[in-house]
Scaffold this motif. Structure first.
Motif, PDB file in Angstrom:
ATOM      1  N   VAL A   7       0.855  -1.190   0.000  1.00 11.08           N
ATOM      2  CA  VAL A   7       0.000   0.000   0.000  1.00 11.08           C
ATOM      3  C   VAL A   7       0.886   1.233   0.000  1.00 11.08           C
ATOM      4  O   VAL A   7       1.892   1.294   0.712  1.00 11.08           O
ATOM      5  CB  VAL A   7      -0.971  -0.007   1.206  1.00 11.08           C
ATOM      6  CG1 VAL A   7      -0.233  -0.122   2.526  1.00 11.08           C
ATOM      7  CG2 VAL A   7      -1.869   1.221   1.203  1.00 11.08           C
ATOM      8  N   ALA A   8       0.536   2.218  -0.841  1.00  8.66           N
ATOM      9  CA  ALA A   8       1.402   3.387  -1.025  1.00  8.66           C
ATOM     10  C   ALA A   8       0.565   4.642  -1.234  1.00  8.66           C
ATOM     11  O   ALA A   8      -0.592   4.595  -1.669  1.00  8.66           O
ATOM     12  CB  ALA A   8       2.330   3.179  -2.219  1.00  8.66           C
ATOM     13  N   HIS A   9       1.162   5.763  -0.917  1.00  6.18           N
ATOM     14  CA  HIS A   9       0.591   7.087  -1.200  1.00  6.18           C
ATOM     15  C   HIS A   9       1.199   7.578  -2.505  1.00  6.18           C
ATOM     16  O   HIS A   9       2.415   7.745  -2.617  1.00  6.18           O
ATOM     17  CB  HIS A   9       0.926   8.045  -0.051  1.00  6.18           C
ATOM     18  CG  HIS A   9       0.606   9.485  -0.330  1.00  6.18           C
ATOM     19  ND1 HIS A   9       1.159  10.524   0.394  1.00  6.18           N
ATOM     20  CD2 HIS A   9      -0.199  10.082  -1.255  1.00  6.18           C
ATOM     21  CE1 HIS A   9       0.712  11.675  -0.070  1.00  6.18           C
ATOM     22  NE2 HIS A   9      -0.118  11.438  -1.067  1.00  6.18           N
ATOM     23  N   VAL A  31      -4.391   6.627  -2.526  1.00  6.15           N
ATOM     24  CA  VAL A  31      -3.796   5.449  -1.893  1.00  6.15           C
ATOM     25  C   VAL A  31      -3.911   4.300  -2.894  1.00  6.15           C
ATOM     26  O   VAL A  31      -5.009   3.985  -3.373  1.00  6.15           O
ATOM     27  CB  VAL A  31      -4.516   5.092  -0.582  1.00  6.15           C
ATOM     28  CG1 VAL A  31      -4.028   3.743  -0.048  1.00  6.15           C
ATOM     29  CG2 VAL A  31      -4.287   6.183   0.455  1.00  6.15           C
ATOM     30  N   VAL A  33      -3.306   0.318  -3.687  1.00  8.45           N
ATOM     31  CA  VAL A  33      -3.170  -1.007  -3.071  1.00  8.45           C
ATOM     32  C   VAL A  33      -2.825  -2.023  -4.150  1.00  8.45           C
ATOM     33  O   VAL A  33      -3.450  -2.054  -5.220  1.00  8.45           O
ATOM     34  CB  VAL A  33      -4.467  -1.412  -2.353  1.00  8.45           C
ATOM     35  CG1 VAL A  33      -4.472  -2.909  -2.039  1.00  8.45           C
ATOM     36  CG2 VAL A  33      -4.649  -0.609  -1.082  1.00  8.45           C
ATOM     37  N   GLU A  57      -2.866   9.112   5.753  1.00  6.99           N
ATOM     38  CA  GLU A  57      -2.162   8.316   6.769  1.00  6.99           C
ATOM     39  C   GLU A  57      -3.089   7.323   7.445  1.00  6.99           C
ATOM     40  O   GLU A  57      -2.737   6.139   7.640  1.00  6.99           O
ATOM     41  CB  GLU A  57      -1.534   9.245   7.808  1.00  6.99           C
ATOM     42  CG  GLU A  57      -0.440  10.162   7.271  1.00  6.99           C
ATOM     43  CD  GLU A  57      -0.963  11.347   6.472  1.00  6.99           C
ATOM     44  OE1 GLU A  57      -0.171  11.957   5.726  1.00  6.99           O
ATOM     45  OE2 GLU A  57      -2.186  11.660   6.567  1.00  6.99           O
ATOM     46  N   THR A  59      -5.907   6.139   6.291  1.00 10.06           N
ATOM     47  CA  THR A  59      -6.369   5.151   5.319  1.00 10.06           C
ATOM     48  C   THR A  59      -5.326   4.059   5.128  1.00 10.06           C
ATOM     49  O   THR A  59      -5.645   2.859   5.114  1.00 10.06           O
ATOM     50  CB  THR A  59      -6.685   5.834   3.982  1.00 10.06           C
ATOM     51  OG1 THR A  59      -7.737   6.796   4.180  1.00 10.06           O
ATOM     52  CG2 THR A  59      -7.113   4.827   2.933  1.00 10.06           C
ATOM     53  N   ILE A  60      -4.068   4.461   4.989  1.00  8.16           N
ATOM     54  CA  ILE A  60      -2.990   3.479   4.836  1.00  8.16           C
ATOM     55  C   ILE A  60      -2.886   2.599   6.082  1.00  8.16           C
ATOM     56  O   ILE A  60      -2.735   1.368   5.986  1.00  8.16           O
ATOM     57  CB  ILE A  60      -1.661   4.190   4.541  1.00  8.16           C
ATOM     58  CG1 ILE A  60      -1.689   4.781   3.126  1.00  8.16           C
ATOM     59  CG2 ILE A  60      -0.472   3.236   4.698  1.00  8.16           C
ATOM     60  CD1 ILE A  60      -0.464   5.606   2.780  1.00  8.16           C
ATOM     61  N   ARG A  64      -3.219  -1.484   6.248  1.00  4.56           N
ATOM     62  CA  ARG A  64      -2.130  -2.316   6.768  1.00  4.56           C
ATOM     63  C   ARG A  64      -2.580  -3.160   7.956  1.00  4.56           C
ATOM     64  O   ARG A  64      -2.076  -4.266   8.175  1.00  4.56           O
ATOM     65  CB  ARG A  64      -0.937  -1.433   7.154  1.00  4.56           C
ATOM     66  CG  ARG A  64      -0.183  -0.905   5.941  1.00  4.56           C
ATOM     67  CD  ARG A  64       0.968  -0.013   6.339  1.00  4.56           C
ATOM     68  NE  ARG A  64       1.774   0.364   5.175  1.00  4.56           N
ATOM     69  CZ  ARG A  64       2.583   1.407   5.111  1.00  4.56           C
ATOM     70  NH1 ARG A  64       2.708   2.207   6.178  1.00  4.56           N
ATOM     71  NH2 ARG A  64       3.264   1.670   4.018  1.00  4.56           N
ATOM     72  N   ALA A  88     -10.525   3.375   2.307  1.00  2.92           N
ATOM     73  CA  ALA A  88      -9.679   2.211   2.576  1.00  2.92           C
ATOM     74  C   ALA A  88     -10.305   0.948   1.995  1.00  2.92           C
ATOM     75  O   ALA A  88      -9.636   0.157   1.317  1.00  2.92           O
ATOM     76  CB  ALA A  88      -9.443   2.055   4.078  1.00  2.92           C
TER      77      ALA A  88
END
Length: 328
Positions: A7-9, A31, A33, A57, A59-60, A64, A88
């Motif tokens: 998962v990344a921004h 975000v 995924v 932040e 949402t990530i 996770r 999310a």
């Protein structure tokens, strides 16, 4: 076989600022995924929206937190019990759809029992600005099938009239983004038909829209911020004629399909919308476009650079991404 979550921004700069009554955006923060099972990978994207109390932040972190469940083979049905409707869940849900289709050697459309996506007339958005600037933008898109104009409470009559004069042919959606009052609506009511508005989207704040129940609107009124999932529909009856389905609100394609079916059964018209995002956020929503009277999926068109292979626009007709981009 265990699955691996990433998962990344990601940030996509806009080619021009995007203004609505709530503020200005100069970049799309999303975000992304990725869920891998062996050599097969599924992707999904979501836009956390501050209007709904979401941040990148948080949402990530929420995604996770369910990594062990994803690794163990979490299904889309099980996902709804772990994450609430919102950004999310949307990113994970769409990644699972993509992964499932690739593992099965088919398309998401086939799995969902839907037609394969085709080019659709999708709204071109005219951002909030001075009436003259909005007219100039509208004139550049006067040939498209559908325009959507962002307005506020400062001088909506001048904003709408300027756009309609510059672009007399397209169907027209007007979106105040919750900035009007019932008094504003009463003042503008005689002009709504004159301007040939096809849809008025969320004029009053969600949660303060009870006055719509007694308002005899000459044009259909659409719920956006007031609608998230199928559970909201009963409260909207008598206030709205159309509902705007956005995957970032529903928590993904799975709930969006349920919402679309339930809304139609209850007599609501459908609109499919989006946040300002990349084509990875638009590809799943295009599957719903064929069911909707209004399609507003131009989010990627605001980007300076989209993901490779994404959607393309030609005179207001939005074509699906290249084969293999998502869901096929």
């Amino acid at each position: 076989m265990l699955r691996h979550l990433d998962v990344a921004h990601d940030r996509f700069g806009l080619s021009t600022p995007f203004r609505i009554s709530r503020g200005v955006k100069t970049a799309a923060d999303v975000v992304t995924v990725t869920i891998a099972q062996g050599a097969v990978t599924g992707r999904g994207e979501a836009v956390p929206y501050p209007r709904y109390g979401e941040t990148i932040e948080e949402t990530i972190a929420a995604i996770r937190a369910i990594a062990p469940a994803i690794a163990a083979g979490l299904t889309r049905a099980e996902l709804a019990g772990l994450l609430p409707a919102g950004a999310a869940r949307n990113a994970v849900d769409c990644a699972l759809w993509d992964l499932e289709a690739r593992l099965a050697g088919t398309s998401v459309a086939a799995l969902a029992g839907l037609p394969e996506p085709v080019a659709l007339p999708s709204a071109i958005t005219i951002g909030l600005d001075t009436p003259d600037a909005m007219a100039g933008a509208a004139a550049r898109h006067a040939q498209v099938p559908l325009l959507k104009i962002k307005v506020d409470r400062s001088d909506p009559a001048a904003q709408i009239a300027a756009v309609r004069a510059a672009a007399p042919a397209p169907r027209l959606i007007v979106d105040p983004n919750e900035s009007w009052t019932i008094d504003t609506l009463e003042v503008l009511k005689p002009h709504l038909a004159e301007w040939r508005i096809d849809l008025l989207e969320q004029p009053l704040p969600a949660g303060e829209d009870e006055a719509l129940a007694g308002f005899d609107s000459p044009v259909p009124v659409c719920a956006d911020e007031a609608l998230h999932t199928a559970a909201d529909l009963d409260a909207l009856a008598g206030r709205y004629a159309v509902v705007n389905i956005k995957l970032d609100k529903t928590g993904g394609l799975t709930e969006a399909l349920t919402l679309a079916n339930t809304a139609r059964a209850k007599g609501f018209g459908l609109m499919v919308g989006c946040m300002v995002c990349s084509s990875l956020g638009i590809a799943p929503a295009m599957l719903l476009g064929g069911q909707a009277a209004f399609v507003d999926l131009d989010g990627p068109l605001w980007l300076g650079e989209d993901r490779p292979g994404g959607v393309t626009d030609r005179d207001g007709m939005l074509s699906p991404p290249a084969p293999g981009f998502w869901g096929s």
